[in-house]
Structure formats: C-alpha cells, structure tokens
Scaffold this active site. Structure first.
Site, PDB file in Angstrom:
ATOM      1  N   GLY A  35       0.922  -1.243  -0.202  1.00 23.13           N
ATOM      2  CA  GLY A  35       0.083  -0.215  -0.276  1.00 23.13           C
ATOM      3  C   GLY A  35       0.747   1.297   0.002  1.00 23.13           C
ATOM      4  O   GLY A  35       2.091   1.114   0.441  1.00 23.13           O
ATOM      5  N   ASP A  91       1.224  -2.263   7.117  1.00 18.59           N
ATOM      6  CA  ASP A  91       0.617  -2.231   5.773  1.00 18.59           C
ATOM      7  C   ASP A  91      -0.472  -1.170   5.703  1.00 18.59           C
ATOM      8  O   ASP A  91      -0.944  -0.929   6.841  1.00 18.59           O
ATOM      9  CB  ASP A  91      -0.129  -3.502   5.061  1.00 18.59           C
ATOM     10  CG  ASP A  91      -0.164  -3.586   3.600  1.00 18.59           C
ATOM     11  OD1 ASP A  91       0.063  -2.563   3.231  1.00 18.59           O
ATOM     12  OD2 ASP A  91      -0.486  -4.837   3.130  1.00 18.59           O
ATOM     13  N   GLY A  92      -0.888  -0.625   4.400  1.00 16.87           N
ATOM     14  CA  GLY A  92      -1.777   0.260   4.358  1.00 16.87           C
ATOM     15  C   GLY A  92      -3.273  -0.409   4.290  1.00 16.87           C
ATOM     16  O   GLY A  92      -3.133  -1.594   4.497  1.00 16.87           O
ATOM     17  N   ASP A  94      -7.401   0.100   2.256  1.00 25.19           N
ATOM     18  CA  ASP A  94      -8.247   0.743   1.423  1.00 25.19           C
ATOM     19  C   ASP A  94      -9.483   1.262   2.373  1.00 25.19           C
ATOM     20  O   ASP A  94     -10.171   2.532   1.936  1.00 25.19           O
ATOM     21  CB  ASP A  94      -8.875   0.040   0.405  1.00 25.19           C
ATOM     22  CG  ASP A  94      -7.538  -0.056  -0.769  1.00 25.19           C
ATOM     23  OD1 ASP A  94      -6.853   0.524  -1.107  1.00 25.19           O
ATOM     24  OD2 ASP A  94      -7.279  -1.364  -1.207  1.00 25.19           O
ATOM     25  N   LYS A 104      -8.481  -4.503   1.317  1.00 22.46           N
ATOM     26  CA  LYS A 104      -7.125  -4.264   0.621  1.00 22.46           C
ATOM     27  C   LYS A 104      -7.120  -4.773  -0.794  1.00 22.46           C
ATOM     28  O   LYS A 104      -7.912  -5.630  -1.084  1.00 22.46           O
ATOM     29  CB  LYS A 104      -5.875  -4.806   1.354  1.00 22.46           C
ATOM     30  CG  LYS A 104      -5.575  -4.032   2.914  1.00 22.46           C
ATOM     31  CD  LYS A 104      -4.386  -4.762   3.817  1.00 22.46           C
ATOM     32  CE  LYS A 104      -3.236  -4.879   2.631  1.00 22.46           C
ATOM     33  NZ  LYS A 104      -3.004  -3.363   2.125  1.00 22.46           N
ATOM     34  N   GLY A 105      -6.136  -4.412  -1.515  1.00 21.89           N
ATOM     35  CA  GLY A 105      -5.985  -4.929  -2.930  1.00 21.89           C
ATOM     36  C   GLY A 105      -5.932  -3.796  -3.916  1.00 21.89           C
ATOM     37  O   GLY A 105      -6.054  -4.227  -5.018  1.00 21.89           O
ATOM     38  N   GLY A 106      -6.198  -2.564  -3.474  1.00 20.37           N
ATOM     39  CA  GLY A 106      -6.285  -1.703  -4.596  1.00 20.37           C
ATOM     40  C   GLY A 106      -5.122  -1.522  -5.492  1.00 20.37           C
ATOM     41  O   GLY A 106      -5.196  -1.314  -6.732  1.00 20.37           O
ATOM     42  N   GLU A 113       0.136  -9.804   0.305  1.00 17.07           N
ATOM     43  CA  GLU A 113      -0.067  -9.012   1.300  1.00 17.07           C
ATOM     44  C   GLU A 113      -0.470  -9.660   2.487  1.00 17.07           C
ATOM     45  O   GLU A 113      -0.199  -9.545   3.489  1.00 17.07           O
ATOM     46  CB  GLU A 113      -0.989  -7.716   1.095  1.00 17.07           C
ATOM     47  CG  GLU A 113      -0.115  -6.581   0.260  1.00 17.07           C
ATOM     48  CD  GLU A 113      -1.118  -5.378  -0.215  1.00 17.07           C
ATOM     49  OE1 GLU A 113      -0.710  -4.537  -0.389  1.00 17.07           O
ATOM     50  OE2 GLU A 113      -2.072  -5.674  -0.378  1.00 17.07           O
TER      51      GLU A 113
END
Length: 237
Positions: A35, A91-92, A94, A104-106, A113
């Site tokens: 991310g 981690d970042g 979304d 997540k997964g953008g 991840e």
C-alpha cells in the site's frame, strides 16, 4: 468539513507512516505490504537504520515494488523462506472498520499482502482518517484474485452472490494481472453486514486465489487525521 486535498492526504499518510516506523526495533523481522502508506514508511525506516537504531533488522516485502523501494533506501531485504514468522507486519488499507477488519488490494498485491500479514505475530495498519468506514464495502469494492482458467465460472458465481464483479483493466484496456498472473475482479457488494461470513464463502471457492477482506488480522491501526495521529486498538472480544 472540507474534502481533503491530495496534498493533505499525502501529509496525513506520511504522519501515520512516521509513527508506524517507531514501532520497529533492532533485530526484528518486519513484513511490509504494497500500500502507498506502507511505502511511505520506508524513508522513516531508512533514517532510523542510518542512525544505527535498527541493527539486525530485516524487511520482508509483499511485492517487488516494495522490495525495490527498500533496496533504494539501503535497507536489508529478506524473504519468508528465511523468516517464515515475522515479529511485525505493517501495511496500508483501502477501508478500515471499527473492528480493524479491512479491505485491501487496490494495488493488486492482495494475496502476497495477506500471506505476509498472516505470518506476522503483530499486524499494524497505517492510514489516513479517510480510510475509516462504518462498514466495509461502503466506500470500496472487494478485490477478488482469480486463477485465469476459473475466470468465467467465478465471475458467474460472484454475480450470483451479489458481488457485481468488474474485471480490473490496465490503462491500455487489457486485463490487469497480478505477480502470479491472476486476474482481479472488483466486487461491489455494498456495505457488508458480515464481512467474516463473506470471507469464508470466498475462501471456500476453488479458483479464487485470494480476496481483499482481511479479517481478524490487525491488532492496531495508526490513523492520521486533522487532529493528529491516533492509535486505534482492536476492540476486546
């Protein structure tokens, strides 16, 4: 309350990233996701490494992009082959709900991840306050990574369960492929009443290599907003 500008969002991400970097200690094995906020952690880690504060620390990236960023900053890069259990994962996200479950997964690295997140004894999210959501699916589609041979039947399956899947495309119009050569279907389920139940349904379907629902993984979220940086802990129970 005004809509945050891109410059303001970047500053918030940097503030959260700097705070997250302070959680890393010497000798740790640290997983880092793909991310944009996770990438923002790297310069702060590099500064601490140059000061000699992170001797013996190794970083395990979830994507080639992160590995390259770590190497550019002179940080030691490892793999899960050598460090199958990580002390910390950062981690970042979304979209993050009140339980610190997230979408997540953008960026398309959702499978790797999640592997890194599950390998970490402690998984920490870093984000700007705009990523907080009352219910997952309100602001972001759920990415589903699909093995190419299963793309047509999986698209039908996701339609049947209300996912309204859309094949993620590259700017040139061709299907985007993950590092494993898989396709991504972005699924607009809408606000999810039970994200864990949907995650279980997706986990049970052959052909789905991974999905962007990260359930029960994060113990802490570092969130930067106009009022400063906050630490949000997963609610007890």
């Amino acid at each position: 309350m005004h809509e945050a500008t891109q410059m303001e969002i970047k500053a918030l991400k940097q503030a959260a990233a700097s705070h997250a970097a302070s959680l890393v200690a010497a000798g740790m094995a640290v997983g880092l996701g793909h991310g944009s906020t996770a990438v923002a952690v790297v310069p702060a880690l590099a500064e601490r490494y140059r000061r000699g504060e992170l001797a013996g620390t190794v970083f395990v990236p979830a994507a080639h992009f992160m590995a390259e960023a770590l190497r550019r900053h002179g940080l030691p890069v490892g793999s899960l082959d050598d460090w199958p259990v990580l002390d910390l994962g950062i981690d970042g996200a979304d979209e993050i709900d009140g339980n610190l479950d997230c979408v997540k997964g953008g960026g398309g690295a959702l499978l790797y991840e999640k592997i890194v997140a599950q390998a970490a004894r402690r998984f920490v999210l870093v984000a700007d306050a705009g990523k907080l959501s009352p219910r997952l699916g309100t602001r972001h589609a759920v990415p589903v990574e699909v093995t190419p041979v299963a793309l047509a039947p999986t698209t039908g399956f996701l339609n049947e369960i209300g996912g309204n899947p859309a094949l993620r495309l590259r700017p040139d119009g061709d299907p985007m492929r993950t590092e494993r050569g898989n396709a991504i279907l972005d699924c607009a389920f809408g606000p999810l009443a039970d994200p864990a139940a949907l995650a279980a349904v997706l986990d049970a379907r052959a052909g789905i290599a991974g999905h962007g629902l990260f359930i029960g993984l994060a113990s802490l979220a570092i969130v930067a907003g106009p009022d400063g940086v906050r630490e949000l802990a997963r609610p007890a129970g």
